[in-house]
Structure formats: C-alpha cells, structure tokens
Motif scaffolding. Structure first.
Motif, mmCIF file in Angstrom:
data_model
loop_
_atom_site.group_PDB
_atom_site.id
_atom_site.type_symbol
_atom_site.label_atom_id
_atom_site.label_comp_id
_atom_site.label_asym_id
_atom_site.label_seq_id
_atom_site.Cartn_x
_atom_site.Cartn_y
_atom_site.Cartn_z
ATOM 1 N N UNK A 146 0.830 -1.201 0.000
ATOM 2 C CA UNK A 146 0.000 0.000 0.000
ATOM 3 C C UNK A 146 0.867 1.254 0.000
ATOM 4 N N UNK A 147 1.977 1.196 0.725
ATOM 5 C CA UNK A 147 2.888 2.349 0.775
ATOM 6 C C UNK A 147 3.428 2.661 -0.623
ATOM 7 N N UNK A 148 3.791 1.615 -1.349
ATOM 8 C CA UNK A 148 4.374 1.805 -2.675
ATOM 9 C C UNK A 148 3.413 2.483 -3.638
ATOM 10 N N UNK A 149 2.106 2.254 -3.434
ATOM 11 C CA UNK A 149 1.145 2.708 -4.432
ATOM 12 C C UNK A 149 0.356 3.923 -3.988
ATOM 13 N N UNK A 150 0.911 4.662 -3.029
ATOM 14 C CA UNK A 150 0.132 5.805 -2.570
ATOM 15 C C UNK A 150 0.957 7.087 -2.656
ATOM 16 N N UNK A 151 0.338 8.202 -2.286
ATOM 17 C CA UNK A 151 1.010 9.502 -2.358
ATOM 18 C C UNK A 151 2.046 9.615 -1.251
ATOM 19 N N UNK A 152 3.075 10.465 -1.456
ATOM 20 C CA UNK A 152 4.134 10.593 -0.444
ATOM 21 C C UNK A 152 3.600 10.980 0.935
ATOM 22 N N UNK A 153 2.656 11.868 1.012
ATOM 23 C CA UNK A 153 2.129 12.307 2.307
ATOM 24 C C UNK A 153 1.453 11.161 3.056
ATOM 25 N N UNK A 154 0.656 10.420 2.328
ATOM 26 C CA UNK A 154 -0.043 9.303 2.957
ATOM 27 C C UNK A 154 0.931 8.158 3.273
ATOM 28 N N UNK A 155 1.948 8.005 2.450
ATOM 29 C CA UNK A 155 2.944 6.949 2.678
ATOM 30 C C UNK A 155 3.634 7.138 4.030
ATOM 31 N N UNK A 156 3.857 8.411 4.420
ATOM 32 C CA UNK A 156 4.503 8.675 5.705
ATOM 33 C C UNK A 156 3.673 8.124 6.866
ATOM 34 N N UNK A 157 2.375 8.378 6.817
ATOM 35 C CA UNK A 157 1.486 7.852 7.864
ATOM 36 C C UNK A 157 1.469 6.325 7.859
ATOM 37 N N UNK A 158 1.389 5.788 6.636
ATOM 38 C CA UNK A 158 1.319 4.329 6.529
ATOM 39 C C UNK A 158 2.580 3.669 7.057
ATOM 40 N N UNK A 159 3.710 4.329 6.882
ATOM 41 C CA UNK A 159 4.969 3.734 7.366
ATOM 42 C C UNK A 159 4.953 3.581 8.886
ATOM 43 N N UNK A 160 4.384 4.578 9.567
ATOM 44 C CA UNK A 160 4.280 4.463 11.029
ATOM 45 C C UNK A 160 3.389 3.288 11.411
ATOM 46 N N UNK A 161 2.282 3.169 10.681
ATOM 47 C CA UNK A 161 1.363 2.073 10.987
ATOM 48 C C UNK A 161 2.038 0.726 10.685
#
Lengths: 257, 74
Positions: A146-161
């Motif tokens: 999911x991180x790979x296929x999303x926007x940079x801003x949202x990827x940051x949040x997803x990385x924490x999760x």
C-alpha cells in the motif's frame, strides 16, 4: 555446639548408606512406616532460622551447601524408584519433628512419591536472540504494498502504521514459537509445568518450563528436544536444556491432578 | 546430540549450573533481577543476579495445612 536436623528428601524406604551431606556430615535415615527421610545434622548457628536467612543470599556460603544438597539427592534419585526431594533449607529441631512430619503428611507424601515414580525432571528455556523475520507476514506485506502505491504524504502515515504491524507480527511469531515448543515438550512428557518468568530481566526467556519425563522415555524426549532445536534454531532462537534433575518441582507441587 | 544438556550431579558444577541449581533448590525464593556480580568459591559470576528470599521453603506444606516441615528453630 547444638545441632539441627536437615532434611534432603523423602523416599518410600532407606536406599543407601554412607552418603555424605552438607559440611561432610553423614546422611542418615529417619523412618516411619512406608516413608523414610534422608537427613543429616547441621550446626544451629548456621541453619537456625535467623542465621539461615542471613546467609542464604551469600553465594559463597550457599554454593557448596547447595551442591552438597544436590549431590545427596542425585545419588538417591539414581538408586531409588521414587523420591520427593526437598527445597534447600528444610530444617527440623530434632528427629521427632521429622517423624511428626512423616506421620502428619503420610497421604500427601505417598501421593507425591507415586506421581514422580520412575521419573526425572528437566528444565527447558526458549530464548529469543533476535527478532524473527516478518517480511513474509501477510499484514506486513499488504501494508508495504500500500505504501508503494500511494502519495508521499499518505505513505509517511502508513509507514508508522507498518512499523506497529511489524512489531505485532514479531510478537505473534514469538508466541507461536513458545506454543510450538510447549506442544513439542508435551509429546513424551508425563507432565509440563510452565515456570513464571522473571519480571525484570534483560535476558528474560520467551518460555521456561519444567518437564517431568519417565527415565525410560528419556532418549525419546532428547530426540524431541533435538527436533525442536532444529525447528526453532539460532540465530533467532536458542533452546536450553538442563537435567536430569531429581523431581524438585514436581515433587513439591501441591494439588496437581 | 544434546550438547547443551548437562548433569549437575558432579562436583565442581560450572557457573551456569550453580545458577540453575539455586533456582531448583530455592524454587520459590529465587527471582532474577538486574545485573549483579556474585563471587562463588573465588570465581566471579556475572549474570542476571540472584535476589534470594527464604520466605517459603516449606515445599511440602499442602495448602491450608497447619503443619510445616520447617516447623522450627526458634
């Protein structure tokens, strides 16, 4: 100098003469009906309640006495079909008090002797050396995709999760390892007792268990241990084994079916 | 094949076995706490630390029973 009576173990009958106990004192027997207690005399100025409590934390005092205690019980364990070994520091005023215990506890002692007859005790500890790999865990794989296929801003949040998911996955794998080892131990054991873990320790194991094994099933048990060691192997896990012990834990457990 | 198992019956038990031994023999009283160095027979052992309490050595006493094997010694 006054002396007290130190008790090593209870057996169905006296099995050995000439054993040497704590501080070089001869081991003798106090018997009553179908029970025999292995005892030796110890000095009151060391083994009275107060001096004993003062000394027991001093390993230079405890060490040789604990070894002597174990040597007596190990010898008795080798020679007897059944033995209930006592904890270190079981002390009586005199032989009459020992007989009184044998009389008062005859049922409990007889039951325990039967429970451990023909058995030895082993101690197994499963340690975690490093965190298990979580790259293949479905929750982690999905989150990384999911991180790979999303926007940079949202990827940051997803990385924490994802980091939290990785920790959860690692914990789950460790719990699975403990469960699997426990199941493996039960294969050829008469009984398994999961030990409470130290609460405040850097090298706290994932699992620690006492295992009661029939002497005649020992080679099968050791084969099981080898298999568990292969499956839960270094560099992630380490399985430690000590034994065979006289059944200190299982001989002392109360009210177990 | 079971290289990490060892018997503790032999005299001259090694460092690890002494810790195991204390754990077995004082089974209700031994807790592992922070770092500590204890000296045994002149050999410094560095391990997790033994904090020994002798509050309940009466291994034999059934629950709710009045008689303790360690009856004793006052």
């Amino acid at each position: 100098m006054s002396s007290l009576v130190y008790m090593y173990a209870v057996l169905p009958r006296a099995v050995a003469d000439g054993l040497v106990g704590i501080s070089g004192q001869p081991v003798r027997w106090v018997s009553l009906d179908n029970l025999a207690a292995a005892v030796s005399d110890v000095p009151a100025d060391e083994f009275g309640e107060e001096p004993l409590n003062e000394r027991i934390g001093d390993m230079s005092w405890l060490g040789p006495r604990a070894v002597a205690h174990q040597e007596v019980n190990s010898e008795l364990h080798e020679r007897a079909e059944a033995i209930v070994p006592l904890a270190f520091g079981t002390v009586f005023r005199d032989d009459d008090r020992v007989r009184q215990l044998l009389r008062d506890q005859v049922r409990a002692l007889s039951t325990r002797l039967e429970a451990v007859r023909g058995c030895a005790e082993w101690v197994v500890a499963l340690h975690l050396l490093k965190s298990p790999e979580v790259d293949d865990e479905p929750s982690v794989v999905a989150a990384r995709l999911e991180i790979e296929s999303t926007t940079p801003g949202r990827a940051h949040l997803l990385r924490q999760r994802t980091a939290a998911l990785e920790r959860d996955a690692a914990r789950r794998l460790q719990a699975d390892a403990s469960e699997a080892v426990l199941a493996g131990l039960r294969q050829s054991a008469v009984d398994v007792f999961v030990e409470p873990l130290p609460t405040d320790s850097v090298e706290r194991p994932l699992l620690r268990a006492s295992v009661l094994v029939r002497r005649e099933a020992e080679s099968r048990f050791l084969d099981d241990i080898d298999q568990l060691r292969t499956r839960w192997a270094e560099p992630i896990y380490r399985l430690l084994l000590t034994g065979p012990w006289p059944p200190y834990r299982f001989g002392g457990l109360t009210d177990r079916a | 094949m079971t290289g990490q198992s060892f018997s503790l019956s032999a005299p001259g038990a090694d460092e690890m076995s002494l810790l195991e031994l204390a754990d077995r023999l004082l089974n209700r009283g031994v807790v592992l706490t922070g770092e500590a160095t204890l000296s045994v027979a002149g050999v410094d052992l560095i391990y997790l630390g033994l904090n020994v309490m002798l509050t309940a050595v009466e291994n034999l006493r059934p629950r709710n029973a009045a008689a303790a094997p360690r009856d004793n010694v006052t």
